[in-house]
Design an enzyme around this catalytic site. Structure first.
Site, PDB file in Angstrom:
ATOM      1  N   CYS A   9     -10.349  -4.749   0.071  1.00 44.24           N
ATOM      2  CA  CYS A   9     -11.468  -3.801   0.194  1.00 44.24           C
ATOM      3  C   CYS A   9     -12.359  -3.899  -1.047  1.00 44.24           C
ATOM      4  O   CYS A   9     -11.988  -4.525  -2.059  1.00 44.24           O
ATOM      5  CB  CYS A   9     -10.942  -2.380   0.380  1.00 44.24           C
ATOM      6  SG  CYS A   9     -10.349  -1.604  -1.135  1.00 44.24           S
ATOM      7  N   CYS A  13     -10.789  -2.750  -4.337  1.00 45.39           N
ATOM      8  CA  CYS A  13      -9.787  -3.706  -4.829  1.00 45.39           C
ATOM      9  C   CYS A  13     -10.458  -4.938  -5.423  1.00 45.39           C
ATOM     10  O   CYS A  13      -9.989  -5.482  -6.419  1.00 45.39           O
ATOM     11  CB  CYS A  13      -8.833  -4.124  -3.722  1.00 45.39           C
ATOM     12  SG  CYS A  13      -7.621  -2.843  -3.370  1.00 45.39           S
ATOM     13  N   ASN A  45       0.843  -1.199   0.000  1.00 49.13           N
ATOM     14  CA  ASN A  45       0.000   0.000   0.000  1.00 49.13           C
ATOM     15  C   ASN A  45       0.877   1.247   0.000  1.00 49.13           C
ATOM     16  O   ASN A  45       1.919   1.292   0.660  1.00 49.13           O
ATOM     17  CB  ASN A  45      -1.008  -0.010   1.165  1.00 49.13           C
ATOM     18  CG  ASN A  45      -0.401  -0.257   2.517  1.00 49.13           C
ATOM     19  OD1 ASN A  45       0.624  -0.917   2.640  1.00 49.13           O
ATOM     20  ND2 ASN A  45      -1.027   0.269   3.553  1.00 49.13           N
ATOM     21  N   GLU A  77      -3.061  -4.381  -3.170  1.00 46.14           N
ATOM     22  CA  GLU A  77      -3.577  -5.233  -4.258  1.00 46.14           C
ATOM     23  C   GLU A  77      -3.567  -4.493  -5.588  1.00 46.14           C
ATOM     24  O   GLU A  77      -3.226  -5.049  -6.630  1.00 46.14           O
ATOM     25  CB  GLU A  77      -5.017  -5.668  -3.954  1.00 46.14           C
ATOM     26  CG  GLU A  77      -5.173  -6.551  -2.734  1.00 46.14           C
ATOM     27  CD  GLU A  77      -5.434  -5.772  -1.449  1.00 46.14           C
ATOM     28  OE1 GLU A  77      -4.841  -4.680  -1.265  1.00 46.14           O
ATOM     29  OE2 GLU A  77      -6.214  -6.255  -0.625  1.00 46.14           O
ATOM     30  N   GLU A  90       0.667   5.210   0.669  1.00 46.16           N
ATOM     31  CA  GLU A  90      -0.228   6.201   1.285  1.00 46.16           C
ATOM     32  C   GLU A  90       0.127   7.628   0.866  1.00 46.16           C
ATOM     33  O   GLU A  90       1.173   7.869   0.252  1.00 46.16           O
ATOM     34  CB  GLU A  90      -0.201   6.006   2.801  1.00 46.16           C
ATOM     35  CG  GLU A  90      -0.698   4.601   3.157  1.00 46.16           C
ATOM     36  CD  GLU A  90      -1.048   4.413   4.608  1.00 46.16           C
ATOM     37  OE1 GLU A  90      -0.531   5.137   5.470  1.00 46.16           O
ATOM     38  OE2 GLU A  90      -1.881   3.512   4.873  1.00 46.16           O
ATOM     39  N   CYS A 132      -4.203   0.819  -2.293  1.00 42.13           N
ATOM     40  CA  CYS A 132      -4.019  -0.462  -1.605  1.00 42.13           C
ATOM     41  C   CYS A 132      -2.959  -1.311  -2.298  1.00 42.13           C
ATOM     42  O   CYS A 132      -2.708  -1.178  -3.502  1.00 42.13           O
ATOM     43  CB  CYS A 132      -5.320  -1.248  -1.596  1.00 42.13           C
ATOM     44  SG  CYS A 132      -6.627  -0.490  -0.627  1.00 42.13           S
TER      45      CYS A 132
END
Ligand code: THU
Length: 142
Positions: A77, A80, A31, A44, A33, A42
């Protein structure tokens, strides 16, 4: 791997069916940020974006793993899931790991049932034909 805002570190690994020209069989992501929190991405999507950029596509992937250094399993999530669904066949296993290396596994289709994907869209030709027919109707042509 650093998650400066959430302190929630996630890693994702895509296992390829066949090694790429460099001999690699695993493509990873973490991830990433951002000070503007929602802009972060994210793990993924970072991994899958990298894989697609490298030329891999639907059919290239044998499995995906998602890991954190938490007690809980990390499950992708919603955003994703949709992003992955574009490139993962519905039977591809999604392994979710916790910090002890324990895991649970569900297929892509189980994580996103009744999903919308490229296979649901009619072929481009059909869409164009429908559009043309509607335009002709709108113009009063039978
Ligand atoms: N995150 C992921 O990278 N993958 C997930 O499946 C869930 C959440 C990241 C996004 C953000 O950087 C941090 O975890 C906290 O939400």
């Amino acid at each position: 791997m650093d998650s400066p805002y959430s302190l929630f570190r996630v890693g994702a690994s895509l296992l390829l069916h066949t090694p790429d020209p460099t001999g690699q069989t695993i493509i990873t992501g973490a991830n990433v940020e951002n000070a503007s929190y929602p802009v972060g991405t994210c793990a993924e999507r970072v991994a899958m974006g990298t894989a697609i950029h490298l030329g891999h596509k639907l059919g290239s992937f044998k499995a995906i793993g998602v890991a954190t250094d938490m007690d809980e399993f990390c499950s992708p999530c919603g955003m994703c899931r949709q992003f992955l669904r574009e490139f993962l066949a519905l039977d591809v296993p999604v392994f979710m790991f916790n910090k002890k290396g324990g895991f649970i596994v569900r297929s892509m289709g189980e994580l996103l049932p009744l999903s919308f994907g490229p296979d649901v869209l009619p072929p481009k030709e059909q869409l164009r034909k429908n559009l043309n027919e509607e335009e002709l109707k709108g113009a009063g042509v039978q």
